[in-house]
Design a protein around this motif. Sequence first.
Motif, PDB file in Angstrom:
ATOM      1  N   GLN A  51     -20.451  33.507 -13.555  1.00 59.12           N
ATOM      2  CA  GLN A  51     -20.090  33.066 -15.026  1.00 59.12           C
ATOM      3  C   GLN A  51     -19.717  34.094 -15.725  1.00 59.12           C
ATOM      4  OE1 GLN A  51     -21.861  30.279 -17.400  1.00 59.12           O
ATOM      5  NE2 GLN A  51     -20.227  29.823 -18.716  1.00 59.12           N
ATOM      6  N   LYS A  52     -18.386  34.448 -16.385  1.00 57.28           N
ATOM      7  CA  LYS A  52     -18.230  35.512 -16.983  1.00 57.28           C
ATOM      8  C   LYS A  52     -18.783  35.522 -18.492  1.00 57.28           C
ATOM      9  CE  LYS A  52     -13.848  35.922 -14.856  1.00 57.28           C
ATOM     10  NZ  LYS A  52     -12.467  36.310 -14.896  1.00 57.28           N
ATOM     11  N   THR A  53     -19.848  36.229 -18.714  1.00 60.58           N
ATOM     12  CA  THR A  53     -20.426  36.481 -19.968  1.00 60.58           C
ATOM     13  C   THR A  53     -20.718  37.951 -20.416  1.00 60.58           C
ATOM     14  OG1 THR A  53     -22.660  35.947 -18.925  1.00 60.58           O
ATOM     15  CG2 THR A  53     -21.625  33.897 -19.740  1.00 60.58           C
ATOM     16  N   GLY A  54     -21.048  38.196 -21.537  1.00 58.41           N
ATOM     17  CA  GLY A  54     -21.254  39.506 -21.881  1.00 58.41           C
ATOM     18  C   GLY A  54     -20.337  40.583 -21.637  1.00 58.41           C
ATOM     19  N   ARG A  55     -20.766  41.756 -21.514  1.00 54.35           N
ATOM     20  CA  ARG A  55     -20.073  43.160 -21.493  1.00 54.35           C
ATOM     21  C   ARG A  55     -19.447  43.047 -19.907  1.00 54.35           C
ATOM     22  NH1 ARG A  55     -19.151  47.182 -24.916  1.00 54.35           N
ATOM     23  NH2 ARG A  55     -18.830  48.463 -23.202  1.00 54.35           N
ATOM     24  N   THR A  56     -18.295  43.672 -19.871  1.00 51.87           N
ATOM     25  CA  THR A  56     -18.133  44.030 -18.466  1.00 51.87           C
ATOM     26  C   THR A  56     -18.776  45.121 -17.705  1.00 51.87           C
ATOM     27  OG1 THR A  56     -16.351  45.540 -19.079  1.00 51.87           O
ATOM     28  CG2 THR A  56     -15.595  43.275 -18.554  1.00 51.87           C
ATOM     29  N   GLY A  57     -19.030  45.298 -16.790  1.00 48.90           N
ATOM     30  CA  GLY A  57     -20.105  46.274 -16.208  1.00 48.90           C
ATOM     31  C   GLY A  57     -19.224  47.752 -15.952  1.00 48.90           C
ATOM     32  N   LEU A  58     -19.808  48.762 -15.491  1.00 47.47           N
ATOM     33  CA  LEU A  58     -18.823  49.811 -14.900  1.00 47.47           C
ATOM     34  C   LEU A  58     -17.961  49.488 -13.880  1.00 47.47           C
ATOM     35  CD1 LEU A  58     -21.844  52.406 -14.442  1.00 47.47           C
ATOM     36  CD2 LEU A  58     -20.144  52.448 -16.274  1.00 47.47           C
ATOM     37  N   SER A  59     -16.796  50.213 -13.834  1.00 46.61           N
ATOM     38  CA  SER A  59     -15.832  49.743 -12.846  1.00 46.61           C
ATOM     39  C   SER A  59     -16.436  50.290 -11.318  1.00 46.61           C
ATOM     40  CB  SER A  59     -14.564  50.750 -13.074  1.00 46.61           C
ATOM     41  OG  SER A  59     -14.823  52.209 -12.907  1.00 46.61           O
ATOM     42  N   VAL A  60     -15.936  49.822 -10.359  1.00 44.77           N
ATOM     43  CA  VAL A  60     -16.310  49.915  -9.054  1.00 44.77           C
ATOM     44  C   VAL A  60     -16.253  51.565  -8.691  1.00 44.77           C
ATOM     45  CG1 VAL A  60     -15.796  49.591  -6.400  1.00 44.77           C
ATOM     46  CG2 VAL A  60     -15.468  47.739  -7.954  1.00 44.77           C
ATOM     47  N   ASP A  61     -15.212  52.299  -9.196  1.00 44.41           N
ATOM     48  CA  ASP A  61     -14.947  53.453  -9.104  1.00 44.41           C
ATOM     49  C   ASP A  61     -16.412  54.338  -9.733  1.00 44.41           C
ATOM     50  OD1 ASP A  61     -13.092  56.102 -10.378  1.00 44.41           O
ATOM     51  OD2 ASP A  61     -13.523  56.004  -8.182  1.00 44.41           O
ATOM     52  N   SER A  62     -16.516  53.800 -10.907  1.00 40.00           N
ATOM     53  CA  SER A  62     -17.725  54.380 -11.591  1.00 40.00           C
ATOM     54  C   SER A  62     -19.036  54.340 -10.752  1.00 40.00           C
ATOM     55  CB  SER A  62     -17.654  54.120 -13.099  1.00 40.00           C
ATOM     56  OG  SER A  62     -16.540  54.624 -13.762  1.00 40.00           O
ATOM     57  N   VAL A  63     -19.219  53.182 -10.518  1.00 42.66           N
ATOM     58  CA  VAL A  63     -20.442  52.904  -9.809  1.00 42.66           C
ATOM     59  C   VAL A  63     -20.597  53.630  -8.557  1.00 42.66           C
ATOM     60  CG1 VAL A  63     -21.735  51.037  -8.471  1.00 42.66           C
ATOM     61  CG2 VAL A  63     -20.589  50.469 -10.699  1.00 42.66           C
ATOM     62  N   PHE A  64     -19.467  53.634  -7.691  1.00 39.03           N
ATOM     63  CA  PHE A  64     -19.655  54.383  -6.367  1.00 39.03           C
ATOM     64  C   PHE A  64     -19.880  56.028  -6.774  1.00 39.03           C
ATOM     65  CE2 PHE A  64     -17.097  56.274  -2.656  1.00 39.03           C
ATOM     66  CZ  PHE A  64     -18.062  56.056  -2.026  1.00 39.03           C
ATOM     67  N   ARG A  65     -19.060  56.569  -7.622  1.00 36.79           N
ATOM     68  CA  ARG A  65     -19.348  57.894  -8.096  1.00 36.79           C
ATOM     69  C   ARG A  65     -20.797  58.255  -8.697  1.00 36.79           C
ATOM     70  NH1 ARG A  65     -14.274  61.101  -8.721  1.00 36.79           N
ATOM     71  NH2 ARG A  65     -12.462  59.570  -8.238  1.00 36.79           N
ATOM     72  N   CYS A  66     -21.266  57.271  -9.461  1.00 36.06           N
ATOM     73  CA  CYS A  66     -22.746  57.556  -9.750  1.00 36.06           C
ATOM     74  C   CYS A  66     -23.705  57.163  -8.494  1.00 36.06           C
ATOM     75  CB  CYS A  66     -23.216  56.312 -10.683  1.00 36.06           C
ATOM     76  SG  CYS A  66     -22.458  56.454 -12.267  1.00 36.06           S
ATOM     77  N   LEU A  67     -23.308  56.317  -7.572  1.00 31.50           N
ATOM     78  CA  LEU A  67     -24.200  56.448  -6.430  1.00 31.50           C
ATOM     79  C   LEU A  67     -24.178  57.667  -5.446  1.00 31.50           C
ATOM     80  CD1 LEU A  67     -25.676  54.674  -4.474  1.00 31.50           C
ATOM     81  CD2 LEU A  67     -23.695  54.222  -3.235  1.00 31.50           C
ATOM     82  N   ILE A  68     -22.986  58.096  -5.647  1.00 32.47           N
ATOM     83  CA  ILE A  68     -22.893  59.545  -4.776  1.00 32.47           C
ATOM     84  C   ILE A  68     -23.695  60.399  -5.444  1.00 32.47           C
ATOM     85  CG2 ILE A  68     -21.356  61.089  -4.091  1.00 32.47           C
ATOM     86  CD1 ILE A  68     -19.140  59.049  -3.640  1.00 32.47           C
ATOM     87  N   LEU A  69     -23.700  60.607  -6.954  1.00 31.26           N
ATOM     88  CA  LEU A  69     -24.260  61.611  -7.710  1.00 31.26           C
ATOM     89  C   LEU A  69     -25.799  61.478  -7.218  1.00 31.26           C
ATOM     90  CD1 LEU A  69     -24.020  64.212  -9.425  1.00 31.26           C
ATOM     91  CD2 LEU A  69     -23.760  62.340 -11.453  1.00 31.26           C
ATOM     92  N   LYS A  70     -26.103  60.220  -7.554  1.00 28.06           N
ATOM     93  CA  LYS A  70     -27.536  59.860  -7.379  1.00 28.06           C
ATOM     94  C   LYS A  70     -28.164  60.340  -5.966  1.00 28.06           C
ATOM     95  CE  LYS A  70     -30.583  55.843  -6.725  1.00 28.06           C
ATOM     96  NZ  LYS A  70     -30.825  56.272  -5.099  1.00 28.06           N
ATOM     97  N   GLN A  71     -27.285  60.077  -4.894  1.00 25.63           N
ATOM     98  CA  GLN A  71     -27.681  60.477  -3.622  1.00 25.63           C
ATOM     99  C   GLN A  71     -27.796  62.121  -3.378  1.00 25.63           C
ATOM    100  OE1 GLN A  71     -29.178  57.428  -2.714  1.00 25.63           O
ATOM    101  NE2 GLN A  71     -28.895  58.452  -0.588  1.00 25.63           N
ATOM    102  N   LEU A  72     -26.795  62.893  -4.279  1.00 24.09           N
ATOM    103  CA  LEU A  72     -26.874  64.391  -3.813  1.00 24.09           C
ATOM    104  C   LEU A  72     -27.854  64.862  -4.607  1.00 24.09           C
ATOM    105  CD1 LEU A  72     -23.056  65.157  -4.638  1.00 24.09           C
ATOM    106  CD2 LEU A  72     -24.343  65.158  -2.460  1.00 24.09           C
ATOM    107  N   LEU A  73     -28.297  64.347  -5.929  1.00 31.32           N
ATOM    108  CA  LEU A  73     -29.510  64.727  -6.532  1.00 31.32           C
ATOM    109  C   LEU A  73     -30.766  64.436  -5.976  1.00 31.32           C
ATOM    110  CD1 LEU A  73     -27.794  64.479  -9.964  1.00 31.32           C
ATOM    111  CD2 LEU A  73     -27.886  66.552  -8.614  1.00 31.32           C
ATOM    112  N   GLN A  74     -30.985  63.362  -5.203  1.00 23.82           N
ATOM    113  CA  GLN A  74     -31.850  62.656  -4.652  1.00 23.82           C
ATOM    114  C   GLN A  74     -33.077  62.288  -5.713  1.00 23.82           C
ATOM    115  OE1 GLN A  74     -33.628  65.812  -1.990  1.00 23.82           O
ATOM    116  NE2 GLN A  74     -31.759  65.548  -0.744  1.00 23.82           N
ATOM    117  N   VAL A  75     -32.430  61.449  -6.635  1.00 29.17           N
ATOM    118  CA  VAL A  75     -33.170  60.906  -7.622  1.00 29.17           C
ATOM    119  C   VAL A  75     -33.137  59.389  -7.194  1.00 29.17           C
ATOM    120  CG1 VAL A  75     -32.443  62.700  -9.562  1.00 29.17           C
ATOM    121  CG2 VAL A  75     -31.080  60.577  -9.304  1.00 29.17           C
ATOM    122  N   SER A  76     -34.321  58.636  -7.950  1.00 26.84           N
ATOM    123  CA  SER A  76     -34.610  57.458  -7.626  1.00 26.84           C
ATOM    124  C   SER A  76     -33.797  56.331  -8.655  1.00 26.84           C
ATOM    125  CB  SER A  76     -35.906  56.910  -7.754  1.00 26.84           C
ATOM    126  OG  SER A  76     -36.374  57.220  -8.940  1.00 26.84           O
TER     127      SER A  76
END
Length: 76
Positions: A51-76
């Motif tokens: 069900q659509k409630t609350g704010r919209t989350g990050l875009s798929v593009d932003s989530v993917f780029r954050c994931l890549i950055l997380k992996q590059l920096l090796q952070v949890s």
Amino acid sequence: MRLTRVAQASLFDNATKHEFGVRLKALSAKLDRHPDFLSVIGKDLIDNTLQKTGRTGLSVDSVFRCLILKQLLQVS
């Protein structure tokens, strides 16, 4: 509902001339050339049964780029 892509400043836009900044800028260019990945990744992130409630989350593009950055920096 999670959007696939939102026109906004990217984490990768303001890269420095440092070696890591140059790598991020090159990676961003590669991601921009292949937007078809977003539809594949979106299938895992977007759940249309919720069900659509609350704010919209990050875009798929932003989530993917954050994931890549997380992996590059090796952070949890």
